[in-house]
Design an enzyme around this catalytic site. Structure first.
Site, PDB file in Angstrom:
ATOM      1  N   SER A  37     -59.138  58.966  -0.861  1.00  0.00           N
ATOM      2  CA  SER A  37     -58.959  58.872   0.590  1.00  0.00           C
ATOM      3  C   SER A  37     -60.138  58.224   1.308  1.00  0.00           C
ATOM      4  O   SER A  37     -60.000  57.818   2.464  1.00  0.00           O
ATOM      5  CB  SER A  37     -58.707  60.257   1.186  1.00  0.00           C
ATOM      6  OG  SER A  37     -59.878  61.055   1.136  1.00  0.00           O
ATOM      7  N   LYS A  91     -64.408  63.131   5.300  1.00  0.00           N
ATOM      8  CA  LYS A  91     -63.881  62.025   6.109  1.00  0.00           C
ATOM      9  C   LYS A  91     -64.997  61.476   6.979  1.00  0.00           C
ATOM     10  O   LYS A  91     -66.126  61.954   6.963  1.00  0.00           O
ATOM     11  CB  LYS A  91     -62.726  62.506   7.012  1.00  0.00           C
ATOM     12  CG  LYS A  91     -61.614  63.275   6.310  1.00  0.00           C
ATOM     13  CD  LYS A  91     -60.800  62.417   5.372  1.00  0.00           C
ATOM     14  CE  LYS A  91     -59.746  63.255   4.640  1.00  0.00           C
ATOM     15  NZ  LYS A  91     -59.035  62.468   3.609  1.00  0.00           N
TER      16      LYS A  91
END
Length: 228
Positions: A37, A91
């Protein structure tokens, strides 16, 4: 009696283990990267050093903030406990409290202005053993800081997000692999108390994805590299 003797004879080692545990829960930690990701910034098989004192001093083993030490910035790569289930994720912070965030065809719009992108290049990206798709890698500029992002135009993804205002004390986060990331588009904004720390360096890295689905080849060029 035997237990007391055992504890007494090993108290130095037990104190070391306790100190080590407190260090990991309050000061510094390492975070293995299990998914793609954050490609191309972070790869599966990277082990990232996380500074737990970048933003807050917390009571060990809790989300109780004892003291604010610094402010999260746009562009910081952070680890946090997901507000949707508690899974630890990593993230990039894109939106700060009060920011207006939207996405239009994978372009991030911050406070009404699209971010700048350049140097787009197409390459093959292995999604799974034997499955390669076209990937577009480009440089995104956020608050004057450059970082790489990746798009997967051939895969279904959430590329548009209606404008939303980041609540006070929350942060809007995105994965750099924009079309393959469970981030604020799906789990919502992240409360500050759920932030664990800022990713600082890749300590070690090994490629464990191969044609047969498994191999272990060190990526020495990524060892002790700065996370940008």
């Amino acid at each position: 009696m035997d237990l007391r003797h055992t504890l007494r004879d090993n108290r130095g080692f037990l104190l070391f283990l306790l100190s080590f545990a407190l260090l990991r829960t309050a000061v510094a930690d390492w975070n293995p990267i299990p998914s793609g990701s954050m490609r191309p910034t972070l790869l599966e098989g990277d082990v990232v050093l996380v500074n737990r004192l970048a933003y807050d001093l917390k009571l060990p083993l809790t989300d109780v903030v004892l003291l604010h030490l610094g402010e999260p910035q746009r562009g910081d790569v952070v680890t946090f406990s997901s507000p949707a289930g508690g899974t630890r994720l990593i993230k990039r912070i894109v939106g700060l409290p009060g920011d207006r965030i939207a996405m239009r065809d994978d372009v991030v719009v911050l406070n009404g202005r699209p971010l700048a992108y350049r140097d787009a290049q197409t390459r093959g990206e292995a999604i799974a053993p034997g499955w390669v798709v076209d990937a577009v890698r480009q440089t995104e500029t956020l608050d004057g800081r450059d970082h790489a992002v990746q798009l997967l135009p051939g895969l279904p993804a959430r590329r548009n997000v209606a404008e939303t205002t980041v609540p006070a004390g929350h942060y809007f986060v995105l994965g750099d692999n924009r079309d393959n990331s469970e981030d604020s588009r799906f789990i919502g904004t992240v409360p500050r108390e759920r932030l664990i720390g800022r990713a600082h360096r890749v300590l070690v890295s090994a490629d464990w994805l191969g044609e047969d689905g498994w191999r272990m080849a060190p990526r020495f060029g990524r060892w002790v590299s700065t996370v940008r």
